[in-house]
Design an enzyme around this catalytic site. Structure first.
Site, PDB file in Angstrom:
ATOM      1  N   ARG A 135       0.558  -1.296  -0.312  1.00  0.00           N
ATOM      2  CA  ARG A 135      -0.324  -0.033  -0.005  1.00  0.00           C
ATOM      3  C   ARG A 135       0.665   0.922  -0.244  1.00  0.00           C
ATOM      4  NH1 ARG A 135       2.918   2.445   3.016  1.00  0.00           N
ATOM      5  NH2 ARG A 135       2.686   1.836   5.223  1.00  0.00           N
TER       6      ARG A 135
ATOM      7  N   ASP B   2      -1.931   6.958  12.270  1.00  0.00           N
ATOM      8  CA  ASP B   2      -2.947   5.626  12.471  1.00  0.00           C
ATOM      9  C   ASP B   2      -2.832   5.346  14.071  1.00  0.00           C
ATOM     10  OD1 ASP B   2      -0.298   5.344  12.316  1.00  0.00           O
ATOM     11  OD2 ASP B   2      -0.825   2.597  11.157  1.00  0.00           O
TER      12      ASP B   2
ATOM     13  N   GLY C 273      11.342  -3.125   3.343  1.00  0.00           N
ATOM     14  CA  GLY C 273      11.459  -1.939   4.192  1.00  0.00           C
ATOM     15  C   GLY C 273      12.164  -1.079   2.935  1.00  0.00           C
TER      16      GLY C 273
ATOM     17  N   SER D 105       5.099  -1.582   2.319  1.00  0.00           N
ATOM     18  CA  SER D 105       3.770  -2.435   3.531  1.00  0.00           C
ATOM     19  C   SER D 105       4.635  -3.385   3.419  1.00  0.00           C
ATOM     20  CB  SER D 105       2.685  -1.818   3.603  1.00  0.00           C
ATOM     21  OG  SER D 105       2.065  -2.329   5.320  1.00  0.00           O
TER      22      SER D 105
ATOM     23  N   ASP E  90      -2.234  -0.671   7.558  1.00  0.00           N
ATOM     24  CA  ASP E  90      -1.717  -1.262   6.629  1.00  0.00           C
ATOM     25  C   ASP E  90      -2.286  -2.649   6.182  1.00  0.00           C
ATOM     26  OD1 ASP E  90      -0.006   1.062   7.258  1.00  0.00           O
ATOM     27  OD2 ASP E  90       1.736  -0.715   7.522  1.00  0.00           O
TER      28      ASP E  90
END
Length: 361
Positions: free
Chosen positions: A37, A46, A136, A140, A186
């Site tokens: 994403r 979040d 990385g 996600s 995520d």
């Protein structure tokens, strides 16, 4: 300049089936996928119970596999970026014996979901993991693997939970097996995404609403800085001498995210772009999670033709930027950004894609 090639799901599925045949000497019986994403706006909100606006990417993780009768889990990944070993085997958890995180790290996401999976009895299984989500890069890859694992386990032993409960199991796996205190964004987008839509998520109530993102004249460009600085944790304290500025970012970012979703609904891309730029400035100066490379990429994008807005995305200190622009100028914009950037960037152009799904073999 072209964006990095994104192999279609069918190609990844074929690769996974080939690897499964070579490793286990049979055809896999099951196949699933879950996407990476990008968060369009709503950063570090979040886990502060705010609003976020992610979209799923055409970059996906695919798992193929088959049940086995000996109570063992046998895993193989074909990802060259994954830490060694690339294959491992372990027994399923029991009432007396829990799974524990360890080496290789990539398998901890799978182990965590198995450990916390709510339905029983799970059979053992053999599986191969193939992914086009860069590890990385802030897109996600971890949630894609967790949600793909959960979706795979559902085929072996169906669960009866809500989508929010499934996301929370995957989040718990990341907390306890990867040691990452992530929010729920995520996992929710990987489960709930729909093609041609972003997803507005209220991380306090877990309410979600789809936001149209299907205009063919519009493109979303993700630029990976290919740097990663370890300058701090993402769980920033709001009670400290810098706490006022960080709290100001969170409050402002929640407001910007609501305004951005409204702008997308009415097709006002210039307003959306302005909010992206404000978001980046707030992350840079108030929340202090940007870095010179990300600032450089954002400035380069904003001086490119056809660009509405650009900002860092993800935890910060490296990783990616996200840019909203006219699709017709994407190639020119990529050339311009790379020419202005002191490092070597990797580009991904993506439409808003679907969430996790069962694939037909």
């Amino acid at each position: 300049m072209a964006a990095s090639r994104q192999p279609p799901v069918g190609e990844l599925l074929a690769e996974a089936r080939r690897a499964f045949r070579e490793e286990f000497g049979a055809e896999p019986e099951l196949a699933v996928s879950a996407p990476g994403r990008v968060n369009l706006i709503g950063e570090h909100t979040d886990y502060n119970q705010g609003l976020v606006l992610p979209m799923a990417l055409e970059l996906v993780t695919v798992i193929v596999g088959s049940p086995r009768a000996d109570g063992l889990v046998s895993l193989l990944t074909s990802s060259e970026d994954a830490d060694e070993p690339r294959r491992l085997q372990f027994p399923l958890p029991t009432a007396q014996r829990s799974l524990e995180p360890g080496i290789p790290r990539w398998a901890n996401y799978v182990k965590g979901v198995i450990q916390h999976y709510p339905a029983a009895p799970l059979p053992g299984f053999s599986a191969v993991v193939v992914s086009s989500v860069p590890l990385g890069g802030g897109l996600s890859s971890s949630a894609a693997l967790e949600v793909a694992t959960y979706t795979f386990l559902q085929q072996l032993c169906p669960d009866s939970g809500t989508i929010a409960a499934r996301a929370q199991v995957c989040q718990q796996a990341e907390h306890s097996f990867a040691g990452v205190p992530c929010g729920i964004m995520d996992q929710l987008i990987a489960l709930l995404a729909q093609k041609d839509h972003a997803l507005l998520i209220d991380c306090r109530s877990l309410e979600t609403s789809l936001v149209p993102l299907s205009d063919p004249k519009l493109a979303v460009l993700i630029t990976n800085s290919n740097v990663r600085h370890s300058l701090g944790s993402t769980g920033r304290e709001l009670v400290s001498k810098e706490g006022f500025r960080r709290a100001r970012h969170v409050v402002g970012e929640i407001r910007r995210t609501a305004q951005a979703a409204a702008a997308l609904h009415r097709g006002d891309y210039r307003a959306f772009g302005r909010l992206m730029v404000e978001s980046h400035s707030s992350l840079r100066y108030d929340y202090e999670v940007s870095c010179p490379e990300l600032d450089e990429l954002v400035q380069a994008a904003l001086s490119a033709p056809g660009v509405y807005g650009s900002r860092m995305t993800g935890g910060g200190f490296g990783g990616c930027t996200v840019t909203l622009l006219e699709a017709s100028t994407a190639s020119q914009a990529m050339q311009h950004i790379q020419a202005q950037y002191s490092g070597t960037a990797t580009f991904y152009l993506s439409q808003a894609a679907d969430g996790a799904k069962v694939l037909h073999l």
